[in-house]
Design a protein around this motif. Structure first.
Motif, mmCIF file in Angstrom:
data_model
loop_
_atom_site.group_PDB
_atom_site.id
_atom_site.type_symbol
_atom_site.label_atom_id
_atom_site.label_comp_id
_atom_site.label_asym_id
_atom_site.label_seq_id
_atom_site.Cartn_x
_atom_site.Cartn_y
_atom_site.Cartn_z
ATOM 1 N N GLY A 97 -3.405 -14.560 -2.778
ATOM 2 C CA GLY A 97 -4.814 -14.860 -2.577
ATOM 3 C C GLY A 97 -5.732 -13.864 -3.252
ATOM 4 O O GLY A 97 -5.318 -12.834 -3.772
ATOM 5 N N THR A 98 -7.013 -14.200 -3.224
ATOM 6 C CA THR A 98 -7.991 -13.413 -3.959
ATOM 7 C C THR A 98 -8.248 -12.042 -3.351
ATOM 8 O O THR A 98 -8.623 -11.118 -4.065
ATOM 9 C CB THR A 98 -9.322 -14.178 -4.033
ATOM 10 N N ILE A 99 -8.053 -11.896 -2.064
ATOM 11 C CA ILE A 99 -8.345 -10.604 -1.419
ATOM 12 C C ILE A 99 -7.401 -9.527 -1.933
ATOM 13 O O ILE A 99 -7.825 -8.449 -2.356
ATOM 14 C CB ILE A 99 -8.253 -10.722 0.112
ATOM 15 N N LYS A 100 -6.092 -9.802 -1.910
ATOM 16 C CA LYS A 100 -5.144 -8.817 -2.424
ATOM 17 C C LYS A 100 -5.263 -8.652 -3.933
ATOM 18 O O LYS A 100 -4.921 -7.604 -4.473
ATOM 19 C CB LYS A 100 -3.715 -9.214 -2.045
ATOM 20 N N GLY A 101 -5.722 -9.700 -4.597
ATOM 21 C CA GLY A 101 -5.885 -9.620 -6.037
ATOM 22 C C GLY A 101 -6.988 -8.684 -6.473
ATOM 23 O O GLY A 101 -7.089 -8.322 -7.645
ATOM 24 N N LYS A 102 -7.834 -8.265 -5.521
ATOM 25 C CA LYS A 102 -8.905 -7.320 -5.817
ATOM 26 C C LYS A 102 -8.487 -5.865 -5.571
ATOM 27 O O LYS A 102 -9.266 -4.957 -5.826
ATOM 28 C CB LYS A 102 -10.132 -7.629 -4.947
ATOM 29 N N LYS A 103 -7.284 -5.674 -5.044
ATOM 30 C CA LYS A 103 -6.847 -4.336 -4.646
ATOM 31 C C LYS A 103 -5.844 -3.773 -5.647
ATOM 32 O O LYS A 103 -4.866 -4.433 -6.002
ATOM 33 C CB LYS A 103 -6.238 -4.384 -3.255
ATOM 34 N N LEU A 104 -6.074 -2.540 -6.067
ATOM 35 C CA LEU A 104 -5.169 -1.824 -6.954
ATOM 36 C C LEU A 104 -4.608 -0.617 -6.214
ATOM 37 O O LEU A 104 -5.366 0.178 -5.655
ATOM 38 C CB LEU A 104 -5.887 -1.385 -8.233
ATOM 39 N N LYS A 105 -3.287 -0.489 -6.202
ATOM 40 C CA LYS A 105 -2.632 0.638 -5.539
ATOM 41 C C LYS A 105 -2.053 1.590 -6.579
ATOM 42 O O LYS A 105 -1.367 1.158 -7.506
ATOM 43 C CB LYS A 105 -1.517 0.148 -4.616
ATOM 44 N N ILE A 106 -2.324 2.860 -6.416
ATOM 45 C CA ILE A 106 -1.725 3.898 -7.239
ATOM 46 C C ILE A 106 -0.599 4.524 -6.425
ATOM 47 O O ILE A 106 -0.841 5.112 -5.366
ATOM 48 C CB ILE A 106 -2.746 4.970 -7.648
ATOM 49 N N ILE A 107 0.640 4.385 -6.898
ATOM 50 C CA ILE A 107 1.811 4.796 -6.142
ATOM 51 C C ILE A 107 2.538 5.916 -6.870
ATOM 52 O O ILE A 107 2.725 5.857 -8.090
ATOM 53 C CB ILE A 107 2.767 3.601 -5.920
ATOM 54 N N ASN A 108 2.951 6.915 -6.123
ATOM 55 C CA ASN A 108 3.798 7.986 -6.637
ATOM 56 C C ASN A 108 5.237 7.670 -6.236
ATOM 57 O O ASN A 108 5.588 7.746 -5.055
ATOM 58 C CB ASN A 108 3.375 9.343 -6.070
ATOM 59 N N THR A 109 6.054 7.280 -7.196
ATOM 60 C CA THR A 109 7.420 6.850 -6.885
ATOM 61 C C THR A 109 8.319 8.020 -6.492
ATOM 62 O O THR A 109 9.299 7.836 -5.772
ATOM 63 C CB THR A 109 8.032 6.122 -8.087
ATOM 64 N N LYS A 110 8.006 9.212 -6.970
ATOM 65 C CA LYS A 110 8.835 10.382 -6.637
ATOM 66 C C LYS A 110 8.578 10.857 -5.213
ATOM 67 O O LYS A 110 9.506 11.179 -4.469
ATOM 68 C CB LYS A 110 8.567 11.504 -7.626
ATOM 69 N N ARG A 111 7.300 10.883 -4.829
ATOM 70 C CA ARG A 111 6.953 11.311 -3.466
ATOM 71 C C ARG A 111 7.049 10.159 -2.475
ATOM 72 O O ARG A 111 6.877 10.362 -1.262
ATOM 73 C CB ARG A 111 5.545 11.894 -3.445
ATOM 74 N N ARG A 112 7.245 8.957 -2.996
ATOM 75 C CA ARG A 112 7.383 7.772 -2.146
ATOM 76 C C ARG A 112 6.144 7.564 -1.282
ATOM 77 O O ARG A 112 6.232 7.436 -0.060
ATOM 78 C CB ARG A 112 8.645 7.888 -1.291
ATOM 79 N N SER A 113 4.981 7.577 -1.949
ATOM 80 C CA SER A 113 3.729 7.430 -1.198
ATOM 81 C C SER A 113 2.672 6.741 -2.040
ATOM 82 O O SER A 113 2.716 6.778 -3.272
ATOM 83 C CB SER A 113 3.222 8.813 -0.759
ATOM 84 N N THR A 114 1.731 6.096 -1.364
ATOM 85 C CA THR A 114 0.570 5.508 -2.019
ATOM 86 C C THR A 114 -0.512 6.569 -2.124
ATOM 87 O O THR A 114 -0.991 7.094 -1.117
ATOM 88 C CB THR A 114 0.042 4.306 -1.232
ATOM 89 N N ILE A 115 -0.902 6.897 -3.347
ATOM 90 C CA ILE A 115 -1.897 7.949 -3.571
ATOM 91 C C ILE A 115 -3.282 7.471 -3.175
ATOM 92 O O ILE A 115 -4.029 8.158 -2.475
ATOM 93 C CB ILE A 115 -1.884 8.393 -5.042
ATOM 94 N N CYS A 116 -3.641 6.281 -3.630
ATOM 95 C CA CYS A 116 -4.961 5.734 -3.287
ATOM 96 C C CYS A 116 -4.966 4.236 -3.491
ATOM 97 O O CYS A 116 -4.077 3.680 -4.152
ATOM 98 C CB CYS A 116 -6.056 6.401 -4.125
ATOM 99 N N GLU A 117 -5.951 3.593 -2.912
ATOM 100 C CA GLU A 117 -6.182 2.162 -3.086
ATOM 101 C C GLU A 117 -7.613 1.957 -3.546
ATOM 102 O O GLU A 117 -8.542 2.513 -2.962
ATOM 103 C CB GLU A 117 -5.935 1.401 -1.791
ATOM 104 N N LEU A 118 -7.777 1.155 -4.577
ATOM 105 C CA LEU A 118 -9.101 0.837 -5.103
ATOM 106 C C LEU A 118 -9.357 -0.652 -4.918
ATOM 107 O O LEU A 118 -8.519 -1.481 -5.284
ATOM 108 C CB LEU A 118 -9.196 1.205 -6.591
ATOM 109 N N VAL A 119 -10.505 -0.982 -4.331
ATOM 110 C CA VAL A 119 -10.865 -2.378 -4.103
ATOM 111 C C VAL A 119 -12.056 -2.722 -4.985
ATOM 112 O O VAL A 119 -13.069 -2.011 -4.993
ATOM 113 C CB VAL A 119 -11.216 -2.636 -2.624
ATOM 114 N N PHE A 120 -11.936 -3.822 -5.733
ATOM 115 C CA PHE A 120 -12.947 -4.217 -6.700
ATOM 116 C C PHE A 120 -13.671 -5.486 -6.240
ATOM 117 O O PHE A 120 -13.167 -6.216 -5.387
ATOM 118 C CB PHE A 120 -12.299 -4.435 -8.067
ATOM 119 N N PRO A 121 -14.845 -5.758 -6.806
ATOM 120 C CA PRO A 121 -15.618 -6.934 -6.385
ATOM 121 C C PRO A 121 -15.045 -8.251 -6.869
ATOM 122 O O PRO A 121 -15.470 -9.310 -6.425
ATOM 123 C CB PRO A 121 -17.004 -6.680 -7.002
ATOM 124 N N SER A 122 -14.082 -8.195 -7.783
ATOM 125 C CA SER A 122 -13.480 -9.414 -8.303
ATOM 126 C C SER A 122 -11.997 -9.165 -8.534
ATOM 127 O O SER A 122 -11.535 -8.020 -8.513
ATOM 128 C CB SER A 122 -14.161 -9.830 -9.614
#
Length: 437
Positions: free
Chosen positions: A89-114
């Motif tokens: 769906g469109t809601i998740k399609g607006k979210k970008l996740k920056i993931i650190n695979t070595k530390r096994r963690s999500t660094i940040c999440e960015l949500v956009f208007p489109s």
């Protein structure tokens, strides 16, 4: 597979399976180094191929995706990846996740208007293209937003209805913006805005810009390219009408000095100087051009090698083409299809360019272009090397930096192959094959 791409230096390959599992493979030696299991809601990471660890990642469950519905961009061979899930769906399609695979963690999440259409990044910048024709530029070291570019503006952040590339009245602009909101699957469409970012720290960004002809003002085309300095946040140059039709595929060289493009027809591959050097003759930006074939093709990928010696071309035909650039090109003697080759100028010169010209020269130029346009150009160079592949399978090409005479090929049939480039024009030789399965 539902997502397939190499990282910037072709040391790793990123794939997403039909069930949405994301895996990263080392190319040499070949082996899996990261896995996100959607069924188990967990992520498995192998550091240096010796240790395996699991952690919970509930936000990434139910990752069933179609081709193009999942975007994964890896930052060279580092542990940083950008992930966008457009499948639910469109809601998740607006979210970008920056993931650190070595530390096994999500660094940040960015949500956009489109919804997000594409993500490109290097060690200095990350650029995000949205479905509403906006580009967001970030400082990747701290994820600080630096600039937002609208493709409906002139690139300087100011609307200019008198600019000849964007002579949209309000009704046309609203109509076209409405179309972008309706193109739910435009990330899979060939005809959509494109962005490409140089891999080196100079961070040259190129993106397609809308152009409207006097006779078809209600049908804007994506056939212009803006050359943008993503470090200093300013436009540099403008390539006008690089093709007759919409640009369907493009890529920058490592240093950002060369840009290769192909139109929706896919028969001609062009290479342009971006004009980022201080001394440059902007009257003829075309560096060279090649003929891929006579029949139209849907092109998925264009790519330069590290030294800007080769340009790879991947489409939906049974042949992958590799073109060799000549270092002794004489720009003034190139045989060019009239009406398709653009002109490059400084951005300010483009905006302030006078329309007054010598009438006699206008007539001569019109006649020469009219005559040349009726003569098909069949004398362009063909590919230097090629790989015969199975039609109906989607492929991704990579040029490894450490092995300049090799190319990597990954396919959604689950196979990874290494080919040797020939010393003379001809077919590439398969040297090694592995399986993702």
């Amino acid at each position: 597979m539902r997502a397939l791409r190499f990282n910037q230096d072709a040391t790793c390959c990123v794939i997403a399976s039909k069930m949405g599992d994301i895996s990263i493979y080392n190319c040499d030696p070949f082996g899996k180094c990261f896995e996100l299991d959607a069924k188990k809601n967990s992520t498995n990471t192998t550091d240096d191929m010796t240790d395996s660890t699991t952690f919970q990642s509930n936000d990434m469950s139910n990752l069933y995706v179609d081709q193009g519905e999942y975007i994964v961009e890896m930052l060279f061979s580092t542990s940083l990846i950008a992930v966008v899930d457009r499948s639910t769906g469109t809601i998740k399609g607006k979210k970008l996740k920056i993931i650190n695979t070595k530390r096994r963690s999500t660094i940040c999440e960015l949500v956009f208007p489109s919804e997000i259409a594409d993500v490109v990044m290097n060690r200095k910048r990350m650029c995000v293209l949205l479905e509403n024709d906006q580009i967001y530029i970030y400082d990747i070291s701290c994820m600080k937003p630096l600039e937002t570019i609208s493709l409906w503006n002139d690139g300087s952040g100011k609307n200019d209805s008198h600019d000849r590339t964007h002579p949209f009245n309000d009704s046309i602009k609203k109509s076209e913006e409405g179309k972008t909101r309706d193109r739910r699957n435009s990330v899979r469409s060939r005809i959509r805005p494109r962005i490409t970012l140089s891999n080196e720290d100079r961070s040259i960004l190129c993106y397609t810009s809308y152009s409207v002809s006097k006779h078809k003002r209600d049908q804007p085309l994506l056939k212009d390219v803006v050359v943008y300095d993503a470090i200093n946040i300013k436009p540099i140059n403008y390539l006008s009408s690089v093709h007759k039709g919409n640009i369907a595929c493009m890529a920058l060289s490592q240093d950002g000095k060369l840009l290769t493009t192909a139109s929706e027809k896919g028969t001609i591959i062009r290479v342009f100087n971006t004009g980022i050097d201080t001394k440059f003759d902007g009257k003829n930006p075309l560096y060279c051009e090649f003929r891929r074939g006579s029949r139209p093709s849907n092109l998925y990928q264009l790519i330069f090698d590290r030294s800007s010696t080769y340009v790879g071309c991947v489409g939906d035909t049974g042949t992958i083409h590799i073109f060799k650039l000549k270092t002794d090109n004489n720009l003034s003697t190139l045989n060019v299809d009239a009406g398709e080759t653009g002109e490059i100028t400084s951005y300010e010169s483009f905006r302030n360019k006078s329309t007054a010209t010598d009438p006699s020269r206008q007539i001569a130029n019109y006649l020469s272009q009219t005559i040349k346009a009726k003569i098909p150009n069949q004398n362009l160079d063909r590919d230097f090397a090629h790989i015969n592949v199975k039609e109906g399978t989607r492929y991704c090409l990579g040029f490894p930096e450490e092995y300049i005479n090799q190319v990597y090929l990954a396919g959604d049939d689950g196979n990874f192959r290494i080919y040797a480039l020939p010393s003379v024009p001809g077919s590439c030789v398969l040297t090694k094959s592995s399986s993702f399965m």
